[in-house]
Write a protein that holds these residues in place. Sequence first.
Motif, mmCIF file in Angstrom:
data_model
loop_
_atom_site.group_PDB
_atom_site.id
_atom_site.type_symbol
_atom_site.label_atom_id
_atom_site.label_comp_id
_atom_site.label_asym_id
_atom_site.label_seq_id
_atom_site.Cartn_x
_atom_site.Cartn_y
_atom_site.Cartn_z
ATOM 1 N N PHE A 49 0.818 -1.205 0.000
ATOM 2 C CA PHE A 49 0.000 0.000 0.000
ATOM 3 C C PHE A 49 0.856 1.261 0.000
ATOM 4 O O PHE A 49 0.332 2.364 0.006
ATOM 5 C CB PHE A 49 -0.919 0.010 1.229
ATOM 6 N N GLY A 50 2.167 1.107 0.037
ATOM 7 C CA GLY A 50 3.062 2.256 0.119
ATOM 8 C C GLY A 50 3.454 2.554 1.546
ATOM 9 O O GLY A 50 4.623 2.701 1.857
ATOM 10 N N PHE A 51 2.502 2.606 2.442
ATOM 11 C CA PHE A 51 2.767 2.876 3.857
ATOM 12 C C PHE A 51 2.937 1.589 4.657
ATOM 13 O O PHE A 51 3.454 1.593 5.767
ATOM 14 C CB PHE A 51 1.653 3.739 4.472
ATOM 15 N N VAL A 52 2.489 0.446 4.094
ATOM 16 C CA VAL A 52 2.640 -0.872 4.717
ATOM 17 C C VAL A 52 2.481 -1.925 3.620
ATOM 18 O O VAL A 52 1.804 -1.693 2.613
ATOM 19 C CB VAL A 52 1.614 -1.111 5.853
ATOM 20 N N ARG A 53 3.110 -3.062 3.846
ATOM 21 C CA ARG A 53 2.992 -4.193 2.922
ATOM 22 C C ARG A 53 2.418 -5.371 3.700
ATOM 23 O O ARG A 53 2.985 -5.792 4.700
ATOM 24 C CB ARG A 53 4.364 -4.550 2.363
ATOM 25 N N PHE A 54 1.272 -5.885 3.239
ATOM 26 C CA PHE A 54 0.679 -7.081 3.826
ATOM 27 C C PHE A 54 1.133 -8.261 2.985
ATOM 28 O O PHE A 54 1.167 -8.172 1.755
ATOM 29 C CB PHE A 54 -0.844 -7.012 3.827
ATOM 30 N N ALA A 55 1.455 -9.378 3.661
ATOM 31 C CA ALA A 55 2.014 -10.521 2.935
ATOM 32 C C ALA A 55 1.566 -11.825 3.574
ATOM 33 O O ALA A 55 1.179 -11.861 4.752
ATOM 34 C CB ALA A 55 3.544 -10.429 2.958
ATOM 35 N N PRO A 56 1.636 -12.916 2.794
ATOM 36 C CA PRO A 56 1.354 -14.225 3.378
ATOM 37 C C PRO A 56 2.224 -14.412 4.624
ATOM 38 O O PRO A 56 3.391 -14.024 4.646
ATOM 39 C CB PRO A 56 1.737 -15.204 2.263
ATOM 40 N N LYS A 73 -8.030 -3.781 12.980
ATOM 41 C CA LYS A 73 -7.242 -4.996 12.735
ATOM 42 C C LYS A 73 -5.785 -4.723 13.097
ATOM 43 O O LYS A 73 -5.136 -3.902 12.457
ATOM 44 C CB LYS A 73 -7.358 -5.393 11.266
ATOM 45 N N GLU A 74 -5.299 -5.390 14.142
ATOM 46 C CA GLU A 74 -3.885 -5.302 14.489
ATOM 47 C C GLU A 74 -3.140 -6.245 13.562
ATOM 48 O O GLU A 74 -3.498 -7.417 13.450
ATOM 49 C CB GLU A 74 -3.664 -5.709 15.940
ATOM 50 N N VAL A 75 -2.105 -5.740 12.901
ATOM 51 C CA VAL A 75 -1.384 -6.521 11.905
ATOM 52 C C VAL A 75 0.030 -6.799 12.403
ATOM 53 O O VAL A 75 0.765 -5.872 12.757
ATOM 54 C CB VAL A 75 -1.314 -5.770 10.553
ATOM 55 N N ARG A 76 0.387 -8.076 12.411
ATOM 56 C CA ARG A 76 1.729 -8.486 12.799
ATOM 57 C C ARG A 76 2.351 -9.323 11.688
ATOM 58 O O ARG A 76 1.673 -10.110 11.040
ATOM 59 C CB ARG A 76 1.701 -9.289 14.094
ATOM 60 N N ALA A 77 3.648 -9.135 11.517
ATOM 61 C CA ALA A 77 4.407 -9.922 10.547
ATOM 62 C C ALA A 77 4.538 -11.353 11.069
ATOM 63 O O ALA A 77 4.269 -11.632 12.245
ATOM 64 C CB ALA A 77 5.789 -9.305 10.349
ATOM 65 N N SER A 78 4.976 -12.251 10.207
ATOM 66 C CA SER A 78 5.115 -13.657 10.597
ATOM 67 C C SER A 78 6.082 -13.833 11.768
ATOM 68 O O SER A 78 5.954 -14.786 12.524
ATOM 69 C CB SER A 78 5.550 -14.499 9.404
ATOM 70 N N ASP A 79 7.023 -12.901 11.950
ATOM 71 C CA ASP A 79 7.964 -12.983 13.074
ATOM 72 C C ASP A 79 7.402 -12.361 14.354
ATOM 73 O O ASP A 79 8.090 -12.272 15.368
ATOM 74 C CB ASP A 79 9.298 -12.346 12.720
ATOM 75 N N GLY A 80 6.140 -11.882 14.310
ATOM 76 C CA GLY A 80 5.497 -11.298 15.477
ATOM 77 C C GLY A 80 5.652 -9.791 15.589
ATOM 78 O O GLY A 80 5.016 -9.167 16.440
ATOM 79 N N GLY A 81 6.473 -9.184 14.741
ATOM 80 C CA GLY A 81 6.665 -7.737 14.792
ATOM 81 C C GLY A 81 5.394 -6.986 14.417
ATOM 82 O O GLY A 81 4.704 -7.356 13.458
#
Length: 169
Positions: A49-56, A73-81
């Motif tokens: 989105f430019g300001f964030v990237r959502f990924a599998p 929606k709280e969004v966390r990366a696969s590593d928990g960040g």
Amino acid sequence: MPSPSADALTVVLTKAGRVKKRYPARRLADDGTHLVVVAPWASPEARDFGFVRFAPGDVFTEHYWTTTWYAVKEVRASDGGLKGWYCDMTRPAVREEGAVRVDDLELDLWVPPPGRGPALRLDEDEFLASGLPTADPHAAERARAAQAGLEALAHRDRDRTAFRALLAY
């Protein structure tokens, strides 16, 4: 993926009354008004989105209320960040057998983690193009008020304590 159990449900996202997306989720908490579910990123491809990237691999802890005009929606990366919080202005959530239905009103707000910039208002153009301000001025006003309220909450303190408190369950 959620296992077939009492905690499994389907999130049904609608826009202008039409189903736009359905995905499985697992219930984490439910007090009758505030429903919290967890679900993986619902697309096989990444979306930047430019300001964030959502990924599998990203995990979304999603908060729905039957009394408010937003979902967070709280969004966390696969590593928990922590990536941040994506806030959809919606009609109050509706519970159905095995599902929660949420009608997206097009206005959004992105709240980055502490120290990574201010909250960003999103999709004003889509909101205006939807015709909602003319077709349903009451809903449009509620969406704008919800967005302004969440933005003010996000800006209240540096570490986003007030914003995080909204999501306590």
